[in-house]
Design an enzyme around this catalytic site. Sequence first.
Site, short mmCIF file in Angstrom:
data_model
loop_
_atom_site.label_atom_id
_atom_site.label_comp_id
_atom_site.label_asym_id
_atom_site.label_seq_id
_atom_site.Cartn_x
_atom_site.Cartn_y
_atom_site.Cartn_z
N ASN A 1 38.16 43.96 8.87
CA ASN A 1 39.42 43.26 9.09
C ASN A 1 40.50 43.76 8.13
O ASN A 1 40.23 44.10 6.98
CB ASN A 1 39.23 41.74 9.00
CG ASN A 1 38.64 41.30 7.67
OD1 ASN A 1 37.88 42.02 7.04
ND2 ASN A 1 38.99 40.10 7.22
N VAL A 2 41.73 43.79 8.64
CA VAL A 2 42.90 44.23 7.88
C VAL A 2 43.96 43.14 8.01
O VAL A 2 44.54 42.94 9.09
CB VAL A 2 43.45 45.58 8.39
CG1 VAL A 2 44.68 45.99 7.59
CG2 VAL A 2 42.38 46.65 8.31
N GLU A 3 44.21 42.41 6.91
CA GLU A 3 45.13 41.28 6.95
C GLU A 3 46.57 41.71 6.65
O GLU A 3 46.83 42.84 6.22
CB GLU A 3 44.68 40.21 5.96
CG GLU A 3 43.34 39.59 6.34
CD GLU A 3 42.92 38.49 5.40
OE1 GLU A 3 41.96 37.77 5.73
OE2 GLU A 3 43.53 38.35 4.31
N GLU B 1 36.69 43.74 14.72
CA GLU B 1 36.37 44.31 16.03
C GLU B 1 37.51 45.21 16.52
O GLU B 1 37.27 46.23 17.17
CB GLU B 1 36.12 43.19 17.05
CG GLU B 1 34.92 42.32 16.72
CD GLU B 1 35.27 41.12 15.86
OE1 GLU B 1 34.60 40.08 15.98
OE2 GLU B 1 36.25 41.20 15.07
N CYS C 1 36.45 36.27 17.96
CA CYS C 1 37.46 35.37 18.51
C CYS C 1 37.73 35.74 19.97
O CYS C 1 37.21 36.74 20.49
CB CYS C 1 38.74 35.45 17.69
SG CYS C 1 39.60 37.03 17.82
N CYS D 1 39.17 39.28 20.55
CA CYS D 1 38.20 40.35 20.34
C CYS D 1 37.14 40.38 21.44
O CYS D 1 36.62 41.44 21.80
CB CYS D 1 37.54 40.20 18.97
SG CYS D 1 38.67 40.59 17.62
#
Length: 446
Positions: free
Chosen positions: A361-363, A374, A405, A408
């Site tokens: 994940n990349v916030e 994903e 989610c 995804c």
Amino acid sequence: MKTENMNRTWLDRILDGSLTDYYYHFGISSNDELLQKLRPVRAIVLAGSGKRIRQLARHWSALNHGAEILDFPKEERFVTSYTAGILFASHGMGMPSASIALQELMRMLYFLKKGDPEAMDKVSWVRVGTSGGVGLPGGSVVVSTEGLMSDLKPYRLLRGGDGEYWFDGTFPASTCREIISAGTENGVAVVPGKTVAGNDFFLEQFRLDGAICFETPEARAAWLQRLYDRGVRNIEMEGAMLAGYLNHWGFSSFAMICSTLLDRLQDDQVRSTPEELQVFNEKAETVLFNYLQSSLLEQRPFPTVSGDDKDILIPGPASPDWEWLRISALAALDSSYSPYSQFPVGAAGITLDGRLVQGANVENASYGLTLCAECSMISNLCATGGGRLAAVYCVNRQGKALVPCGRCRQLLLEHGGPDMLLMTPQGVRTMADMLPQPFTPGDMDV
């Protein structure tokens, strides 16, 4: 077989009895009665460690109803055992040591098969070992498609300062396909890729942990990235020579199966526990024995794919190696950018053609712009050739399975289809289970 490349001036004198061939490093000669019992040999299995050779021979004997194991008398250099049609031999570490073993074994095979090219070509060669992964986490299993030196050129030797001897480093694509198929039939994911073999364990591998070091972290990273971009998936010490010599004689069936102990893109030193290393080694051995049982015991055909013989494509795994995928997803956590939630997520998937893809994940300060793991994984899939996902595993930092989610799930359905498998906290589910009545490209037709 390329009989013109065989040293028949020497080898044929062994056959006609005018010379005795001494396979010195194995402690045996062409006159020994023990060697006569090896004439039915159908495969030669190589490994670096003598201890591993003993274990492999015992395992194969057990699979063949306790077949007799014949041990060679000399074990100073190499440990060698024969049982149920397979000759198991250690070769030590590095191409100089392995080349001694291989040359003597090739001479031995010529004698055992009486110089008959057709009989020799029916013998398969397989090396099983360990390696450093390139873009693959520890516990991956790689089957080599090509053996190269550290400069990404094939194996060669100096010709007394007057030039070089060059060899062909390709591995037979058909054997590679058979090994991948045999592995996936039994739930073990096998990754095809090129292999780099170094003459030196430290300097030629751009390691930073040797007593002598010439490289910077930047040079190391650039070299490893260059390997990855050129399709190299692991680094070991013998493969380029092995492929070169066996190609020189024209064998049609030989392969190298290696488990990875770490991802060299991330580290130089193996930090896994002894228990984890045991699991890694057993994966490569499982693939080996699946192949041997399929090719030598059951003699059943393998699926093939039309098109260029160099393309190694197979159906996706019916029963994926979920633990391998979990470890791969955990490895992807290192790439997570999650300063706001402090909740890193890793994802790993296996494609229908056996490739591993990963993501994290990349916030973003604007939470709505955050990319899930994903999403990153599917971007990786599209950037490395596309294809279809067969199975996916998403984890948190504790290695526990996470459920994607809604967005995804839609992405996974698009790139994996309704039959794609997903690990969840309640076990394996298909995408059809996870996203019933989905919106698909077919719904866009008007």
